[in-house]
Design an enzyme around this catalytic site. Structure first.
Site, PDB file in Angstrom:
ATOM      1  N   ASP A  76      -5.129  -8.208  -3.285  1.00  0.00           N
ATOM      2  CA  ASP A  76      -5.383  -7.986  -1.868  1.00  0.00           C
ATOM      3  C   ASP A  76      -6.675  -8.630  -1.398  1.00  0.00           C
ATOM      4  O   ASP A  76      -6.743  -9.832  -1.204  1.00  0.00           O
ATOM      5  CB  ASP A  76      -5.361  -6.482  -1.595  1.00  0.00           C
ATOM      6  CG  ASP A  76      -5.336  -6.129  -0.109  1.00  0.00           C
ATOM      7  OD1 ASP A  76      -5.334  -7.053   0.718  1.00  0.00           O
ATOM      8  OD2 ASP A  76      -5.322  -4.937   0.230  1.00  0.00           O
TER       9      ASP A  76
ATOM     10  N   HIS B 129       0.825  -1.210   0.000  1.00  0.00           N
ATOM     11  CA  HIS B 129       0.000   0.000   0.000  1.00  0.00           C
ATOM     12  C   HIS B 129       0.866   1.269   0.000  1.00  0.00           C
ATOM     13  O   HIS B 129       0.769   2.076  -0.911  1.00  0.00           O
ATOM     14  CB  HIS B 129      -1.010   0.032   1.144  1.00  0.00           C
ATOM     15  CG  HIS B 129      -1.930  -1.131   1.183  1.00  0.00           C
ATOM     16  ND1 HIS B 129      -2.740  -1.469   0.116  1.00  0.00           N
ATOM     17  CD2 HIS B 129      -2.155  -2.067   2.146  1.00  0.00           C
ATOM     18  CE1 HIS B 129      -3.428  -2.552   0.424  1.00  0.00           C
ATOM     19  NE2 HIS B 129      -3.084  -2.945   1.642  1.00  0.00           N
TER      20      HIS B 129
END
Length: 446
Positions: A319, A268
């Site tokens: 993810d 991220h």
């Protein structure tokens, strides 16, 4: 003598699209030779029509999150309310049900052109934190699921020891915790790599691993030269809590304890300071962007262009599996940057495909994958150039078509180690992937 020869109607060779390429696969599942200038298929070659690219690398996965798809779209909230839904599913997992779910999820990935996944694995124990008879039963289930789905896996076994800075794990998190980093390392040492599986490490986040134990996890990975991943600055609330507890950002805390480096990937890397970006780039720490999840969870848009310019290699992951589509992840990284900057063209299609292939595989500890060249793993996937989404552009613009128009639905073939895993859009090992997903999700949703 090659085990098999494929003829690629069009092949992306990293910098350009080449028509008419013959690719020989050796008995060890690697590319023995690549011959351009082959306008017609050699005798006996298997023909792959469309654009063939190296297999896609899904560098960040939580397989069980696939059970949340659509369910979490009811109502409003934040990352933290989404997390409550996630905990409920995690509580229902068993080694048997997780195997079935992960097998179906990894098969869905293969259908989307993914040949290797980085599984950020933290559901280790039974509810209440009691170890299974085999303390690695959950991780072994994931490794076997990948084998049966026909893809490679890097099991990023995750240290998750606390609920927050100075807080013991909450009841949901007891399944995740080994108590200490040393106990985590003792358990993980029993996991063994296989032909299709590598064993790596992960630090869930700076809130989930106390500062004094970060070095133990980093040291385990360093000693084995294994990939090390970490959720980093995904939420501003975590950044604020880290500042309050340690007087520094999460990136600075990781740097202080020896976590950053070329085998480390921050997942991220959304809410960073200028100094954080310089630290990550200066240590060649990678960045795994997960745009479809970051927008689904309202996390924000990370500084991907600045990170790459600073020296942080970019990879991509799906993810939470709001969708499983690495072409969409690549496209979304560029389009997010356009929205943020109001300018176009931050990455070429070649650069975005590199993030989805070579740099993603490198982040998973496989620098020998992600390229169509002699000696590389014979892992590749073919994108249709004649679907309703991709028809029209010139074949030499195949990279642009794949990134900016195609979706996972346009994947025609997926080959791993020279073996067809997906042929003409159908999984050769799992069969009815949709039915497998429906059954396995129903079993864990509760």
């Amino acid at each position: 003598m090659p085990l098999k020869t494929y003829w690629l109607e069009h092949a992306w060779l990293g910098t350009h699209v080449e028509p008419g390429v013959a690719l020989d696969v050796a008995n060890d599942g690697r590319i023995a030779a690549l011959r351009t200038g082959s306008p017609t298929p050699p005798p006996g070659a298997e023909v792959l029509r469309g654009l063939t690219v190296p297999g896609l690398a899904n560098a960040h996965s939580h397989a069980f999150h696939r059970a949340l798809r659509s369910t979490v779209q009811v109502g409003s909230g934040t990352f933290w309310t989404w997390r409550d839904f996630m905990y409920r599913v995690a509580q229902n997992l068993t080694p048997e049900s997780y195997f079935e779910l992960a097998r179906a999820v990894y098969a869905e990935m293969a259908l989307a052109g993914v040949t290797a996944v980085g599984e950020f694995h933290y559901v280790h124990h039974a509810p209440g934190g009691v170890p299974y008879a085999d303390p690695n039963a959950m991780g072994e289930a994931l490794i076997e699921a990948a084998a049966e789905a026909g893809i490679r896996i890097t099991l990023l076994d995750t240290a998750y020891l606390s609920a927050g800075f100075g807080e013991a794990p909450n009841p949901h998190q007891l399944r995740f915790s080994d108590g200490t980093a040393d106990a985590w390392a003792e358990r993980v040492c029993a996991l063994k790599p296989r032909d299709h599986a590598l064993i790596g490490a992960a630090i869930h986040s700076v809130r989930a691993v106390p500062a004094g134990q970060l070095a133990a996890v980093a040291g385990w990975a360093e000693e084995r030269r294994a990939p090390l991943h970490v959720h980093l600055s995904e939420q501003t609330a975590e950044n604020d809590a880290c500042q309050a507890a340690h007087g520094r950002t999460p990136t600075q805390l990781l740097a202080d304890h020896g976590v950053l480096g070329p085998r480390t990937t921050g997942v991220h890397n959304t809410h960073l300071t200028d100094a954080d970006i310089a630290l990550l780039g200066g240590t060649t720490t990678g960045t795994c962007m997960c745009p479809t999840t970051e927008r689904d969870l309202a996390d924000g848009i990370g500084p991907a262009t600045r990170l790459q310019r600073a020296g942080s290699p970019l990879s991509l992951g799906s993810d939470s599996h709001a969708v499983i589509d690495l072409l969409e992840e690549a496209r979304a990284m560029e389009l997010n940057e356009r929205l943020s900057s109001r300018t176009r063209g931050h990455w070429t299609a070649n650069a975005l495909l590199t993030a989805a292939t070579a740099d993603g595989h490198a982040a998973l500890g496989r620098p020998d994958a992600g390229r169509l060249e002699a000696g590389a793993l014979a892992d590749f996937t073919t994108v249709a150039l004649d679907s309703v989404r991709t028809a029209g552009p010139l074949p030499r613009l195949g990279a642009e078509t794949a990134v900016f128009a195609a979706t996972a639905a346009d994947i025609r073939h997926t080959v791993v180690g020279g073996r067809h895993i997906v042929r003409d859009g159908h999984h050769t090992l799992v069969g009815d992937v949709a039915a497998a997903l429906a059954a396995s999700i129903a079993a864990v949703r509760g």
